[in-house]
Write a protein that holds these residues in place. Sequence first.
Motif, short mmCIF file in Angstrom:
data_model
loop_
_atom_site.label_atom_id
_atom_site.label_comp_id
_atom_site.label_asym_id
_atom_site.label_seq_id
_atom_site.Cartn_x
_atom_site.Cartn_y
_atom_site.Cartn_z
N PHE A 201 6.39 -3.75 -0.73
CA PHE A 201 7.30 -3.14 -1.70
C PHE A 201 6.62 -2.01 -2.46
N TYR A 202 5.34 -2.21 -2.81
CA TYR A 202 4.58 -1.15 -3.48
C TYR A 202 4.46 0.09 -2.59
N TYR B 290 6.51 0.94 -0.31
CA TYR B 290 7.85 1.51 -0.23
C TYR B 290 8.15 2.38 -1.45
N LEU B 291 7.73 1.92 -2.63
CA LEU B 291 8.01 2.68 -3.85
C LEU B 291 7.04 3.83 -4.06
N PRO C 125 6.46 6.27 0.20
CA PRO C 125 7.46 6.12 1.26
C PRO C 125 7.28 7.13 2.39
N TYR D 192 5.33 0.80 5.24
CA TYR D 192 5.83 -0.37 4.52
C TYR D 192 6.59 -1.32 5.44
#
Length: 104
Positions: free
Chosen positions: A20-21, A23-24, A27, A41
């Motif tokens: 998730f990190y 992805y944020l 990306p 990710y």
Amino acid sequence: MKLAHWVFLLVTLGVAGAGFYLYLAFPFLEVPTPLGSWPLYYLLPGAYALGFLVGGVYALVLWLWGVGERRALLREVRRLQGEVNALKRERIEEIPRIPDREEV
């Protein structure tokens, strides 16, 4: 076993958090693969899931091997018990009878 479950939960949550990190925060990071570029990710949790599946297959095979070994050992125990019972039938030992006691 509780410790293993907690470690598994924490590692799984850590991998999900790291994915998730990524992805944020990043990306745009992509890894080239033969199927095209894949975001990083996706690959981190995917690699973790693949390792989990391989470990599950390994555990299943190990369990099946243990079941087979247990059956073989129980078969051997039954065979040996049969031999012992046959020897007991051949050689009957008299139990001394005490006259003042009842037989059980």
